[in-house]
Enzyme design. Structure first.
Site: not given
Length: 331
Positions: A198, A252
């Site tokens: 992420k 992400k």
């Protein structure tokens, strides 16, 4: 055949039937996970201005939306709460309250739509007075105290009936701690989809509006989320989370990081997902709303890109609309 005859690669693009026969990546409704925002009350919807077409729903309407999603073929939804600011504290105690928005929604969906897989977010930002994914002490996001809080949060969600936990905080060691706690309490069937790679991205802004973290956030998240310049570090994070007990991993944001998606899938050969985040969604919606692009075609092309990059599935706010088009035979 003469070696001088040039190949005519367009032959297999000539008709819809030929294109379908040789298509390398395919998009199915089974590939879609729908992120849903929760709010308090009964019969309540709230628009998210920076995400046109996305709303927060009270628990009762979320249950109805889950049933509609199930009927459209969507198998999994992911819950994100908009927590009352009066309940946001420095220690984030509301995160493991059995009666918080997320836990009430899990139980309600389990009761009314039992065949829908329920995924949750495991991070402290919706409960944190300072808007961070971890506990803040003297300006520092402290790791180990945050992990202890995340474990309590994850256990409350498992007890409520969550199928998949999604630790999105990027604290060191949280997957091992959550997995150990789940195993110790007998929740051996609860899956973990780790937000393993992420990145500290500019594409999260509308999401922070949706969960009410924008106004609360002090500073930035660069000390725990990944540097957008680092691909190898992302792979090290994925390897660590798999070693610690993650069943699935996520990259992400999505489209700006398709190279990471491909490297993760090729390197580890595990279930790999991407999150088409709020900023990606908002850009497509805004451009379509201004007539600059064909919104449906851009949406479907963007989702196919995840499959082409090796993803097994994608979290996307487009899920209901995409499911409708797929079932209608979209090409």
């Amino acid at each position: 055949m003469s070696a001088s005859i040039a190949p005519r690669l367009r032959r297999l693009r000539r008709t819809p039937a030929l294109r379908a026969m040789v298509r390398e990546a395919r998009l199915s409704v089974d590939d879609l996970i729908w992120p849903v925002f929760l709010c308090d009350g009964t019969g309540v919807t709230q628009e998210v201005p920076s995400m046109p077409g996305v709303i927060r729903r009270s628990v009762d309407l979320t249950v109805a939306a889950a049933a509609e999603a199930r009927d459209a073929g969507i198998r999994c939804i992911c819950l994100f709460p908009y927590t009352d600011f009066a309940l946001r504290t420095d220690l984030c105690e509301e995160a493991w309250n059995p009666e918080n928005l997320t836990n009430r929604a899990i139980r309600a969906i389990r009761a009314e739509v039992p065949d829908m897989a329920v995924m949750t977010d495991v991070a402290l930002d919706p409960y944190n007075a300072k808007g961070h994914d971890g506990i803040v002490r003297d300006g520092e996001i402290v790791n180990d105290e945050s992990v202890a809080a995340l474990v309590r949060m994850a256990m409350a969600q498992a007890e409520a009936g969550a199928d998949i936990l999604g630790p999105s905080d990027m604290m060191d060691g949280r997957i091992a701690a959550i997995r150990e706690a789940l195993e110790g309490a007998g929740y051996i069937h609860v899956s973990i989809m780790s937000y393993a790679a992420k990145y500290a991205s500019a594409f999260y802004g509308p999401f922070r509006d949706a969960v009410g973290a924008s106004g609360a956030l002090t500073g930035d998240k660069k000390t725990y989320q990944l540097d957008p310049a680092n691909a190898d570090e992302g792979l090290r994070c994925v390897a660590r989370d798999l070693d610690e007990g993650a069943d699935m991993v996520m990259v992400k944001p999505g489209m700006p990081y398709l190279d990471i998606c491909r490297r993760v899938k090729d390197s580890f050969e595990v279930p790999t997902f991407a999150y088409q985040v709020s900023g990606e969604y908002a850009m497509i919606r805004a451009a379509a709303g201004n007539g600059w692009i064909d919104g449906e075609r851009a949406m479907m092309e963007s989702l196919m890109a995840f499959r082409r990059a090796g993803c097994d599935g994608v979290l996307t706010y487009f899920a209901p609309e995409a499911a409708r088009l797929i079932r209608a035979g979209w090409e």
